[in-house]
Motif scaffolding. Sequence first.
Motif, PDB file in Angstrom:
ATOM      1  N   SER A 103       0.826  -1.210   0.000  1.00 39.43           N
ATOM      2  CA  SER A 103       0.000   0.000   0.000  1.00 39.43           C
ATOM      3  C   SER A 103       0.858   1.256   0.000  1.00 39.43           C
ATOM      4  O   SER A 103       0.554   2.218  -0.712  1.00 39.43           O
ATOM      5  N   ASN A 233      -7.985  -3.345   3.350  1.00 39.54           N
ATOM      6  CA  ASN A 233      -7.208  -3.649   2.148  1.00 39.54           C
ATOM      7  C   ASN A 233      -7.676  -4.969   1.524  1.00 39.54           C
ATOM      8  O   ASN A 233      -8.444  -5.713   2.121  1.00 39.54           O
ATOM      9  N   LYS A 234      -7.193  -5.221   0.355  1.00 40.62           N
ATOM     10  CA  LYS A 234      -7.452  -6.451  -0.406  1.00 40.62           C
ATOM     11  C   LYS A 234      -8.932  -6.572  -0.791  1.00 40.62           C
ATOM     12  O   LYS A 234      -9.466  -7.676  -0.861  1.00 40.62           O
ATOM     13  N   ASP A 236     -10.572  -6.841  -3.393  1.00 44.07           N
ATOM     14  CA  ASP A 236     -10.504  -7.150  -4.822  1.00 44.07           C
ATOM     15  C   ASP A 236     -11.050  -8.551  -5.054  1.00 44.07           C
ATOM     16  O   ASP A 236     -11.153  -9.355  -4.129  1.00 44.07           O
ATOM     17  N   ASN A 239     -13.168 -10.993  -2.782  1.00 42.05           N
ATOM     18  CA  ASN A 239     -13.056 -10.469  -1.425  1.00 42.05           C
ATOM     19  C   ASN A 239     -13.845  -9.173  -1.214  1.00 42.05           C
ATOM     20  O   ASN A 239     -13.968  -8.699  -0.091  1.00 42.05           O
ATOM     21  N   THR A 270     -12.790   0.917   1.921  1.00 40.69           N
ATOM     22  CA  THR A 270     -12.206  -0.324   1.412  1.00 40.69           C
ATOM     23  C   THR A 270     -11.414  -0.008   0.146  1.00 40.69           C
ATOM     24  O   THR A 270     -11.755   0.912  -0.593  1.00 40.69           O
ATOM     25  N   SER A 272      -7.938  -1.721  -2.621  1.00 32.15           N
ATOM     26  CA  SER A 272      -6.976  -2.787  -2.894  1.00 32.15           C
ATOM     27  C   SER A 272      -5.649  -2.148  -3.275  1.00 32.15           C
ATOM     28  O   SER A 272      -5.554  -1.452  -4.290  1.00 32.15           O
ATOM     29  N   TYR A 274      -2.865  -3.792  -3.950  1.00 33.97           N
ATOM     30  CA  TYR A 274      -2.191  -4.578  -4.987  1.00 33.97           C
ATOM     31  C   TYR A 274      -2.748  -4.270  -6.371  1.00 33.97           C
ATOM     32  O   TYR A 274      -2.021  -4.081  -7.325  1.00 33.97           O
TER      33      TYR A 274
END
Length: 365
Positions: A103, A233-234, A236, A239, A270, A272, A274
Amino acid sequence: MEHPENNAEYTGLQVNSGVSSQPIINPYRRPRAKRPSLTAADYVDGIVKGNVSVLGQAVTLVESTVEQHQKLAQEVIEKCLPYSGNSRRIGITGVPGAGKSTSIDVFGLHVLRDGGKLAVLAIDPSSERTNGSILGDKTRMEKLSQHPSAFIRPSPSAGSLGGVARKTRETIVLCEAAGYNNIFVETVGVGQSETAVHSMVDFFLLIQLAGTGDELQGIKRGIMEMADGIAINKADGDNIERANLAAAQFRNALHLFPPTPSKWRPEVVTYSGYFELNVDKVWDMIDRYFEYVKKTGYFEQKRNEQAKYWMMETIHEQLLNDFYNRPEIKALLEQKELRVLNNEQSSFTAAHDVLDRYYRLLRGE
Ligand code: GDP
């Protein structure tokens, strides 16, 4: 025969008489010119001009435990103070694996889009420089580490939390004087270091994960209370839904907390890191926070409180060091401990005796 291999029976194998070995040290080598040591004024001059190499050397000086270096470092810091303060200091925490480095790499590029400079520092009192899992390590932030406007520095090596935190705070001053107008301070969200980071940043971001079932994921309630924003995080692929659910749970949990001193209501978003999704949502929140606290005056108020806090922290640290490092006190403490454990003296009078000895030492008696 000295060497049986030289016998005519052996073909293809000969041992020649050797030559004397060369001296290991080249006698003709010119002595290497010693790097001239910089004065405090040289350091300040280099830092203010944004010279990264001088800044790096100054940070090393701050981190050094050699008394002479410390004295010089303090002089440099003091001279840099008038040039410091003009930055957004952002603390970033989350358990290992939450995606902090991924991040920060993306967040860093995001803030550098509009120009400016970014310093990424870290507080990790448990880290040793050698074990590879160092916060702020360049290799963890691939894109950012190649960016000419980013300065990445791992955590000062292991020591007392107070000591490590103080060095990071002093490094902030140097970085700001060098023109870094964005400062990230990273820490692992599992222990005490959050309080230290919280006391040196303007905005405290907690990175969380969704979908592990346990809403708080080992993050202590105290850390959540310190957060000005929670970023899940994540978010994506499969998820996303779980991340949204977790966000709702976090929002509910935050409602139960007392209002923050700034009266800012911590938000939950929220994203992502990555896949670089919704990164602007995270930064919209942070931008709005800065706008809000600058308008209400809380920005200044918090920085003043932090400056006082660090003055008091330094006094506490130095007093404790002075007390506990005196051999007479060490010896007396050992004696008194035994007496207390054997019920020969009360804890209170034993403490009184040790302090009394300390005050007499201070008076030179
Ligand atoms: P740190 O320990 O908090 O610094 O976490 P890292 O940034 O090293 O990330 C831990 C792992 O999670 C790595 O394998 C990353 O590739 C992965 N990861 C990080 N961010 C995301 C994300 O947004 N989505 C997904 N799916 N994986 C991520």
